[in-house]
Design a protein around this motif. Structure first.
Motif, PDB file in Angstrom:
ATOM      1  N   ALA A  73      13.942   2.461   8.298  1.00 53.41           N
ATOM      2  CA  ALA A  73      13.881   2.254   6.844  1.00 53.41           C
ATOM      3  C   ALA A  73      12.440   2.011   6.402  1.00 53.41           C
ATOM      4  O   ALA A  73      12.024   2.480   5.337  1.00 53.41           O
ATOM      5  CB  ALA A  73      14.785   1.091   6.439  1.00 53.41           C
ATOM      6  N   GLY A  74      11.677   1.282   7.216  1.00 59.57           N
ATOM      7  CA  GLY A  74      10.272   1.045   6.894  1.00 59.57           C
ATOM      8  C   GLY A  74       9.482   2.345   6.850  1.00 59.57           C
ATOM      9  O   GLY A  74       8.655   2.558   5.956  1.00 59.57           O
ATOM     10  N   GLY A  75       9.734   3.238   7.812  1.00 60.47           N
ATOM     11  CA  GLY A  75       9.072   4.540   7.794  1.00 60.47           C
ATOM     12  C   GLY A  75       9.413   5.328   6.546  1.00 60.47           C
ATOM     13  O   GLY A  75       8.558   5.988   5.944  1.00 60.47           O
ATOM     14  N   HIS A  76      10.658   5.239   6.132  1.00 63.84           N
ATOM     15  CA  HIS A  76      11.091   5.929   4.908  1.00 63.84           C
ATOM     16  C   HIS A  76      10.374   5.349   3.677  1.00 63.84           C
ATOM     17  O   HIS A  76       9.824   6.097   2.858  1.00 63.84           O
ATOM     18  CB  HIS A  76      12.602   5.815   4.761  1.00 63.84           C
ATOM     19  CG  HIS A  76      13.110   6.169   3.406  1.00 63.84           C
ATOM     20  ND1 HIS A  76      12.865   7.380   2.798  1.00 63.84           N
ATOM     21  CD2 HIS A  76      13.848   5.451   2.524  1.00 63.84           C
ATOM     22  CE1 HIS A  76      13.441   7.394   1.591  1.00 63.84           C
ATOM     23  NE2 HIS A  76      14.030   6.241   1.420  1.00 63.84           N
ATOM     24  N   VAL A  77      10.366   4.048   3.547  1.00 59.26           N
ATOM     25  CA  VAL A  77       9.742   3.408   2.377  1.00 59.26           C
ATOM     26  C   VAL A  77       8.243   3.709   2.334  1.00 59.26           C
ATOM     27  O   VAL A  77       7.697   4.057   1.277  1.00 59.26           O
ATOM     28  CB  VAL A  77       9.999   1.887   2.382  1.00 59.26           C
ATOM     29  CG1 VAL A  77       9.155   1.171   1.346  1.00 59.26           C
ATOM     30  CG2 VAL A  77      11.479   1.608   2.142  1.00 59.26           C
ATOM     31  N   LEU A  78       7.571   3.582   3.462  1.00 55.56           N
ATOM     32  CA  LEU A  78       6.126   3.833   3.490  1.00 55.56           C
ATOM     33  C   LEU A  78       5.801   5.289   3.175  1.00 55.56           C
ATOM     34  O   LEU A  78       4.834   5.569   2.454  1.00 55.56           O
ATOM     35  CB  LEU A  78       5.547   3.428   4.841  1.00 55.56           C
ATOM     36  CG  LEU A  78       5.555   1.920   5.102  1.00 55.56           C
ATOM     37  CD1 LEU A  78       5.096   1.626   6.525  1.00 55.56           C
ATOM     38  CD2 LEU A  78       4.703   1.175   4.092  1.00 55.56           C
ATOM     39  N   HIS A  79       6.604   6.211   3.668  1.00 57.36           N
ATOM     40  CA  HIS A  79       6.362   7.614   3.336  1.00 57.36           C
ATOM     41  C   HIS A  79       6.635   7.882   1.855  1.00 57.36           C
ATOM     42  O   HIS A  79       5.924   8.662   1.229  1.00 57.36           O
ATOM     43  CB  HIS A  79       7.200   8.540   4.222  1.00 57.36           C
ATOM     44  CG  HIS A  79       6.554   8.794   5.535  1.00 57.36           C
ATOM     45  ND1 HIS A  79       6.663   7.925   6.590  1.00 57.36           N
ATOM     46  CD2 HIS A  79       5.759   9.815   5.944  1.00 57.36           C
ATOM     47  CE1 HIS A  79       5.968   8.410   7.599  1.00 57.36           C
ATOM     48  NE2 HIS A  79       5.406   9.548   7.245  1.00 57.36           N
ATOM     49  N   SER A  80       7.636   7.245   1.291  1.00 59.65           N
ATOM     50  CA  SER A  80       7.907   7.413  -0.143  1.00 59.65           C
ATOM     51  C   SER A  80       6.720   6.943  -0.970  1.00 59.65           C
ATOM     52  O   SER A  80       6.344   7.586  -1.965  1.00 59.65           O
ATOM     53  CB  SER A  80       9.180   6.645  -0.530  1.00 59.65           C
ATOM     54  OG  SER A  80      10.296   7.202   0.122  1.00 59.65           O
ATOM     55  N   LEU A  81       6.112   5.836  -0.568  1.00 60.44           N
ATOM     56  CA  LEU A  81       4.900   5.357  -1.253  1.00 60.44           C
ATOM     57  C   LEU A  81       3.742   6.328  -1.046  1.00 60.44           C
ATOM     58  O   LEU A  81       2.952   6.576  -1.959  1.00 60.44           O
ATOM     59  CB  LEU A  81       4.511   3.971  -0.736  1.00 60.44           C
ATOM     60  CG  LEU A  81       5.441   2.830  -1.130  1.00 60.44           C
ATOM     61  CD1 LEU A  81       5.080   1.566  -0.353  1.00 60.44           C
ATOM     62  CD2 LEU A  81       5.377   2.581  -2.629  1.00 60.44           C
TER      63      LEU A  81
END
Length: 125
Positions: A73-81
């Motif tokens: 989930a952290g990888g997803h959030v950071l990539h979205s940013l």
């Protein structure tokens, strides 16, 4: 898990070739469609695994599962940013504005000094 929200891969806010020549369309598509999608799919797979374990009353290694979910989930959030903070050169500003500009001036004296220190740190080994 049909009634629960899943993570979804966001659409890019610009065309695939919009960041060229700095990031090629092939690099951008690979990073978005494969790499970022892997985080989304990984997080969703863990959520499904959690739901199945709860429905069947099975025990799982909760510490390991939540650590893995945090990573995905952290990888997803950071990539979205990441996607939201990139822009085609035609829409990019020469220097930051507002609160970021104020912090950079306070910490580094100027945006130019920040760029110099950042670049030196990025290329040093």
């Amino acid at each position: 898990m049909a009634d629960k929200k899943k993570y979804t891969l966001p659409e890019l806010p610009y065309a695939g070739n919009a960041l060229e020549p700095h990031i090629t369309q092939a690099q951008l598509v690979l990073h978005h469609d494969k790499h970022h999608a892997a985080y989304v799919n990984g997080a969703n797979a863990i959520l499904e695994r959690l739901d199945k374990a709860r429905e069947s009353g099975s025990d799982i290694d909760m510490k390991a599962t939540l650590k893995e979910l945090s990573f995905q989930a952290g990888g997803h959030v950071l990539h979205s940013l990441f996607w939201a903070n990139l822009a085609p050169a035609s829409k990019a500003k020469k220097e930051p504005e507002g609160a970021l500009a104020e912090v950079l001036k306070k910490e580094f004296g100027s945006f130019e000094r920040f760029k110099k220190e950042f670049t030196t740190a990025a290329v040093s080994t």
